[in-house]
Design an enzyme around this catalytic site. Structure first.
Site, PDB file in Angstrom:
ATOM      1  N   GLU A   1       0.869  -1.161   0.000  1.00  0.00           N
ATOM      2  CA  GLU A   1       0.000   0.000   0.000  1.00  0.00           C
ATOM      3  C   GLU A   1       0.916   1.224   0.000  1.00  0.00           C
ATOM      4  O   GLU A   1       1.819   1.315   0.839  1.00  0.00           O
ATOM      5  CB  GLU A   1      -0.893  -0.001   1.249  1.00  0.00           C
ATOM      6  CG  GLU A   1      -1.829   1.177   1.234  1.00  0.00           C
ATOM      7  CD  GLU A   1      -2.808   1.209   2.409  1.00  0.00           C
ATOM      8  OE1 GLU A   1      -2.815   0.290   3.238  1.00  0.00           O
ATOM      9  OE2 GLU A   1      -3.550   2.203   2.460  1.00  0.00           O
TER      10      GLU A   1
ATOM     11  N   ARG B   1       5.386 -13.294   9.353  1.00  0.00           N
ATOM     12  CA  ARG B   1       6.037 -12.021   9.076  1.00  0.00           C
ATOM     13  C   ARG B   1       7.382 -11.977   9.769  1.00  0.00           C
ATOM     14  O   ARG B   1       7.665 -12.755  10.681  1.00  0.00           O
ATOM     15  CB  ARG B   1       5.148 -10.862   9.527  1.00  0.00           C
ATOM     16  CG  ARG B   1       4.837 -10.859  11.010  1.00  0.00           C
ATOM     17  CD  ARG B   1       3.820  -9.793  11.395  1.00  0.00           C
ATOM     18  NE  ARG B   1       4.345  -8.447  11.240  1.00  0.00           N
ATOM     19  CZ  ARG B   1       3.877  -7.559  10.346  1.00  0.00           C
ATOM     20  NH1 ARG B   1       2.905  -7.869   9.527  1.00  0.00           N
ATOM     21  NH2 ARG B   1       4.394  -6.361  10.288  1.00  0.00           N
TER      22      ARG B   1
ATOM     23  N   LYS C   1       4.454   0.532   9.921  1.00  0.00           N
ATOM     24  CA  LYS C   1       4.560   1.769   9.131  1.00  0.00           C
ATOM     25  C   LYS C   1       4.052   2.967   9.923  1.00  0.00           C
ATOM     26  O   LYS C   1       4.615   4.049   9.852  1.00  0.00           O
ATOM     27  CB  LYS C   1       3.721   1.645   7.868  1.00  0.00           C
ATOM     28  CG  LYS C   1       4.468   1.082   6.684  1.00  0.00           C
ATOM     29  CD  LYS C   1       3.640   1.305   5.428  1.00  0.00           C
ATOM     30  CE  LYS C   1       3.277  -0.003   4.793  1.00  0.00           C
ATOM     31  NZ  LYS C   1       2.381   0.106   3.655  1.00  0.00           N
TER      32      LYS C   1
END
Ligand code: ATP
Ligand code: MG
Length: 586
Positions: free
Chosen positions: A56, A291, A301
């Site tokens: 994104e 992850r 983020k």
């Protein structure tokens, strides 16, 4: 291309190899994304698999993303497939072109490409807005979706909990024609933000919360960085993602474990749209992996953004940031990051990886690659009392001790040198082998000297060390070996050395799991994560260009700063020390 790569096995490689071995129906590929009608009569895809990396554009990529990039682009390369770079730009308020550009740069910098054979697999979810809208109309007509006009609070109240089923919305039985009319009005801008949403009609009692009539579209009057004001409704990620994968004929859709519970909805979207004739088998398969969690590091983020916004670091590319631009500025190489990602492997269980492993991957890459040089970081004068005034004696040192073919560098030797302050002790502790009155050391690649004393200022601080030369001791000359000395130190000629700004970085957090600290990660910020010193480097570095990596002997691996370095005003960042100093500190 082999189905059995020589690189270490992991469950995703195994799964792909198995899928290829099992064979699958031919997949047509029209050369670009599109619904089934476009691929149906197209030639079979020459790519054996298709994967995608779907960031994104709402921030800069970090080391966690590198794991996903290396995995997606890596397996595509290994198995004769292709990896798409797809921007998941369905959330206009948080996204912008700056982030798009930075992500493109970062993936390229890591060494991957989405361009080959006349096909460029760079896509944007926003390119699919028309298709996604058309698919949504179909879902409404087929009775699989409805417009819900509850408030957000009402919707939340009816959602149920993990242990209690949800309850149906009063609008759930709205007939398709009315939902379609409302949905078209939503698109046309007739309704206020938040007044309606389009929801899938699945099962409000499902034990999987993601199947309790998830939202497909919301009304949001927001300017989109690519589509401008063309839309005031935007698709939800969980709807746009599977559809985007299918439009791009992705075979293996790799994502992190938190999406495991979303997989049933992922499949639901694809199956319903396949029933509508929009997609043909084989449909993309979602496969989840753990992850990357790296200790002493934050990889959210949102939190990284806050570190920048609140001035805890100088920017997204601050060399202490775990962003790819930060790591790059710090001196990391793409090869080191790729090798780290390969080494940590791919599993389905969450774990913490030591930051030391990332640092070690960089040392291993630079040990062979980086030329050697001399820097004095904490300069102290060494005066050689019996050195003839004005005499300059060139001394030679290898560019790389293990690679004589890479040549030599010249260090001019004079009677006034810079040495490291820590290399002199007036009253040496036990075992000290460097300079102290009466002791001899070798000035590396130069001569042996014998310390005769030191000068101090009014406060008793040592301002210069004095020594005498052993004139027949020059390294590499016959008889130089007759002097057996225990210590060797580095030095630079004061008249020749270049003054340089040297930035010494340390970990940004003092705790291995900054998020677990009471008071949050900010309470664990390392107050000494950067120290800037004015030091000296050898004269041969005068023309060094930005982003040159080298090893300053004894001090570590350094890089000339990409942004601030100038030939006349050099700036070096320490990428990593020669040894893991944190391993000792613990
Ligand atoms: P956001 O909170 O903004 O969604 P995100 O880190 O999930 O942040 P995306 O841009 O959605 O960011 O991530 C792109 C891809 O990178 C996703 O497929 C995601 O699963 C993967 N990814 C993100 N963080 C990690 C991580 N720490 N380890 C491995 N993969 C990651
Ligand atoms: Mg995400």
């Amino acid at each position: 291309m082999s189905d059995a790569p020589t690189t270490p096995q992991h469950f995703i490689r195994q799964r792909i190899a198995d899928d290829l071995a099992a064979g699958s129906p031919a997949r047509g590929w029209a050369g670009r994304p599109g619904p089934a009608a476009e691929h149906r009569n197209a030639p079979p895809d020459t790519a054996r698999i298709r994967t995608r990396f779907p960031p994104e554009p709402n921030g800069y990529l970090h080391i966690g993303h590198a794991k996903s990039i290396c995995l997606n682009f890596g397996v595509a390369e290994e198995f004769g497939g292709r990896c798409h770079l797809r921007f998941d730009d369905t959330n206009p308020e948080k996204e912008n072109q700056e982030y798009v550009d930075s992500i493109i740069d970062a993936v390229r910098w890591l060494g991957y490409s989405w361009d080959a054979g006349g096909e460029s697999d760079l896509y944007f979810a926003s390119d699919y807005f028309d298709s996604l809208y058309r698919f949504a109309e179909y879902l409404i007509e087929a009775g699989h979706a409805y417009v819900d006009s509850q408030t957000q609070d009402e919707m939340r109240a009816r959602r149920g909990t993990l242990t209690e089923p949800g309850t149906d919305s009063p609008f759930r039985s709205r007939n398709p024609a009315e939902s379609l009319r409302l949905f078209r009005e939503m698109r046309a801008g007739a309704h206020a933000d938040g007044s309606h949403v389009l929801r899938a009609r699945i099962d409000m009692a499902s034990p999987n919360m993601n199947l309790r009539d998830p939202a497909l579209y919301r009304i949001r009057r927001a300017h989109h960085h690519r589509t401008g004001d063309a839309w005031c409704i935007y698709p939800m990620y969980d709807y746009a993602h599977p559809a985007g994968d299918a439009l791009e004929r992705i075979t293996h859709s790799l994502c992190t474990l938190e999406f495991e519970d979303h997989r049933p909805f992922y499949d639901w979207v694809l199956e319903r749209l396949a029933e509508g004739g929009f997609f043909d088998a084989p449909l993309p398969k979602q496969i989840e992996f753990a992850r990357l969690n790296l200790d002493y590091t934050i990889t959210s983020k949102r939190k990284l953004q806050a570190l920048v916004a609140d001035g805890h670091v100088a920017g997204w590319d601050d060399p202490r940031m775990p962003t790819l631009v930060g790591l790059r500025r710090r001196g990391y190489t793409p090869a080191a990051i790729r090798s780290f990602c390969e080494r940590i492997g791919v599993t389905r269980s969450d774990s913490w990886i030591e930051l030391g492993q990332l640092e070690q991957a960089l040392r291993e890459d630079l040990e062979d690659a980086a030329p050697r040089a001399t820097a004095v970081l904490d300069p102290l004068r060494l005066l050689i009392e019996d050195w003839p005034a004005g005499r300059v004696e060139p001394c030679v040192a290898p560019v790389h001790p293990a690679h004589p073919e890479r040549g030599e560098r010249t260090l001019p030797f004079t009677g006034e040198l810079w040495i490291e302050r820590e290399d002199f002790e007036e009253t040496p502790p036990k075992g000290f082998r460097r300079l102290f009155p009466g002791n001899r050391v070798r000035l590396r690649y130069g001569f042996v000297v014998e310390c005769t004393g030191c000068d101090k200022d009014a406060d008793g601080r040592v301002v210069a060390v004095r020594a005498r030369i052993l004139p027949d001791s020059k390294s590499g000359t016959p008889g130089a070996d007759q002097y057996k000395v225990k210590g060797a130190i580095h030095w630079l000629s004061i008249t020749h050395a270049l003054s340089a700004e040297i930035r010494l970085y340390d970990r940004l957090f003092t705790e291995p799991q900054p998020d677990a600290v009471e008071g949050g990660h900010l309470a664990a910020l390392n107050p000494d994560s950067v120290r800037i010193v004015q030091g000296f480097v050898e004269p041969g570095l005068v023309d060094t260009t930005p982003e040159t990596r080298l090893q300053f002997e004894r001090h570590g691996y350094f890089v000339t700063d990409r942004i601030d370095h100038r030939p006349g005003a050099p700036v070096f960042n320490r990428a990593v020390t020669l040894k893991d100093s944190w391993a000792k500190r613990k």
